[in-house]
Design an enzyme around this catalytic site. Sequence first.
Site, PDB file in Angstrom:
ATOM      1  CG  HIS A 209      -0.333  -0.017   2.526  1.00  0.00           C
ATOM      2  ND1 HIS A 209      -0.234  -1.139   3.300  1.00  0.00           N
ATOM      3  CD2 HIS A 209       0.242   0.965   3.244  1.00  0.00           C
ATOM      4  CE1 HIS A 209       0.364  -0.857   4.437  1.00  0.00           C
ATOM      5  NE2 HIS A 209       0.662   0.430   4.425  1.00  0.00           N
TER       6      HIS A 209
ATOM      7  CG  ASP B 199       0.006  -4.274   2.789  1.00  0.00           C
ATOM      8  OD1 ASP B 199       0.394  -3.608   1.812  1.00  0.00           O
ATOM      9  OD2 ASP B 199      -0.370  -3.749   3.857  1.00  0.00           O
TER      10      ASP B 199
ATOM     11  N   GLY C 114       4.070   7.054   8.547  1.00  0.00           N
ATOM     12  CA  GLY C 114       5.353   7.126   7.860  1.00  0.00           C
ATOM     13  C   GLY C 114       6.221   5.915   8.087  1.00  0.00           C
ATOM     14  CG  ASN C 115       7.494   4.307  11.866  1.00  0.00           C
ATOM     15  OD1 ASN C 115       7.056   4.868  12.854  1.00  0.00           O
ATOM     16  ND2 ASN C 115       8.768   4.304  11.551  1.00  0.00           N
ATOM     17  CB  SER C 116       3.461   2.036   6.445  1.00  0.00           C
ATOM     18  OG  SER C 116       2.888   0.895   5.885  1.00  0.00           O
TER      19      SER C 116
ATOM     20  N   GLY D 134     -10.359 -22.558  -3.967  1.00  0.00           N
ATOM     21  CA  GLY D 134     -11.634 -21.993  -4.415  1.00  0.00           C
ATOM     22  C   GLY D 134     -12.719 -22.136  -3.373  1.00  0.00           C
TER      23      GLY D 134
END
Length: 506
Positions: free
Chosen positions: A131, A161, A233-235, A291
């Site tokens: 992200h 992610d 900001g640490n992401s 599935g």
Amino acid sequence: MSSLVKIGKWMFAVVAGVGLGAAAVALSQPGDLALETVPAAPSPQDLSMAFRHVAEHSLPAIVAIDTVGSAGTNGGQGPHDEEFFRRFFEENPGQAPEMPEDFNFEDLPPEQGNGSGFIIDASGIVMTNSHVVEGAERVVVRMFDGREYEATSWDYDPRSDVAVIHIEADGELPVIPLGDSSQMQIGDWVLAMGNPFNVGTTVTAGIISAIGRGPGINEREDYLQTDAAINPGNSGGPLVSLNGEVVGINTAISTQSGGYDGVGFSIPINMARWAADQLIEHGYVRRSYLGVALQELDGALRGHFGVPLGQGALVGQVIPNTPADAAGLEAGDVILSIDGNVINGRAHLQEIVERIEPGTTVTCGILRDGGNMDIEISLEEMPSDFTPAMQRRRPATPEEEEPETEEAMSYQQYGFEVSDITDDVVEQFELPDNVEGVVVVSVEADTPAGDAGLTAGDIITKVGQQDVSSAEEFDAAVQEMQPGKGLLLQVQRGEASRFVILKTEE
């Protein structure tokens, strides 16, 4: 109330864990602490030197990431999102001028965001969160020593992610080693590194607060939880053990304030490394799939199906035209093993299946109607648009309304009413075509149905293991249920399906 904040380009959150072994505590008598079994703690000076040593060797490989994207990107989370603006104008009359009909969102200035990352290969490969870079048109990587490089390419996987960024630099770049997140235990010290508030590379300390967390913010979850200070900001920055190895990617926080509240989540590096390897090799994550929609087994469901604690994953729905559908897997089956590997939950099953080479045939051990059986399933590669995260945007959920109907059948002991699915009901609830079952037309609060999360518009497709396609069949199946065991229902909402048990007070 606290809320879970997934760190995007505009709101970032990091997680911390730690690398010292947790102290062992033994009780020889009730209330008698056997202190001699607890290892001696290091002195504050020793711990300070350990932090200093890890920071010194890690910081050169930590980077800040600046992104520039077009208006309306970032999956609907950015400040230029068109739908956000339209809702603001509609819901706040008089507080803002009316939005002009000819307003063009493409005329807005580019969106800008920032995050963190860390170098995993000296040739110029940076790992971060998906992200952080998703929707970006330009990515700039800033080194700890001040050097800046514009990324030549970046690939990302919204489902896990995880993202990798490629840069070209003169000579070899500093690298931070990757550790083994499976060795982390509650109480281990960790350092969270990154670029909070875009002030520059920063280090915070804390411990691993929990492992195996699944707070529901991502499709693939097995988070390390930490109390190390993490902020916007640490992401994408690393969670580092006291061995100086990355054990996680700081990803999200639970917060009341929007900043550090002491509960953060980090993607285990073992999970992230596999996704990164796939991105580097293929440009996308190549994973197999069954599935099915899976559901965790809580205490009530375990008791109903007779599944031991710590085993199994419940199939809530079998998706048509998938490997599971072709093999004959059914909703209500409990998957106990894959090729002899005992399954201990939904996340474990997902991890095993997605890493098997597509085209491989596996033996799936299941529990069905109280009996054990094996099913052969030929796995296939997961389609690129199979899940909402992979589609990068979730479809809007239609508003639900309660239709007025004289055909509704009431089950007051459980607190809900159902009816046949008529043309009027389909139109009222905007149900999909050819849906089968009965529709829930009303639910009372503070009842078994309300507590279980039923809502008007839900479709009930099974009572126990019996399919139902009419209110008459539903009523007959309910009457056949054994008193005291609870009412087991398979409930479909949109494209998702799950099982619930309704129990009345004795």
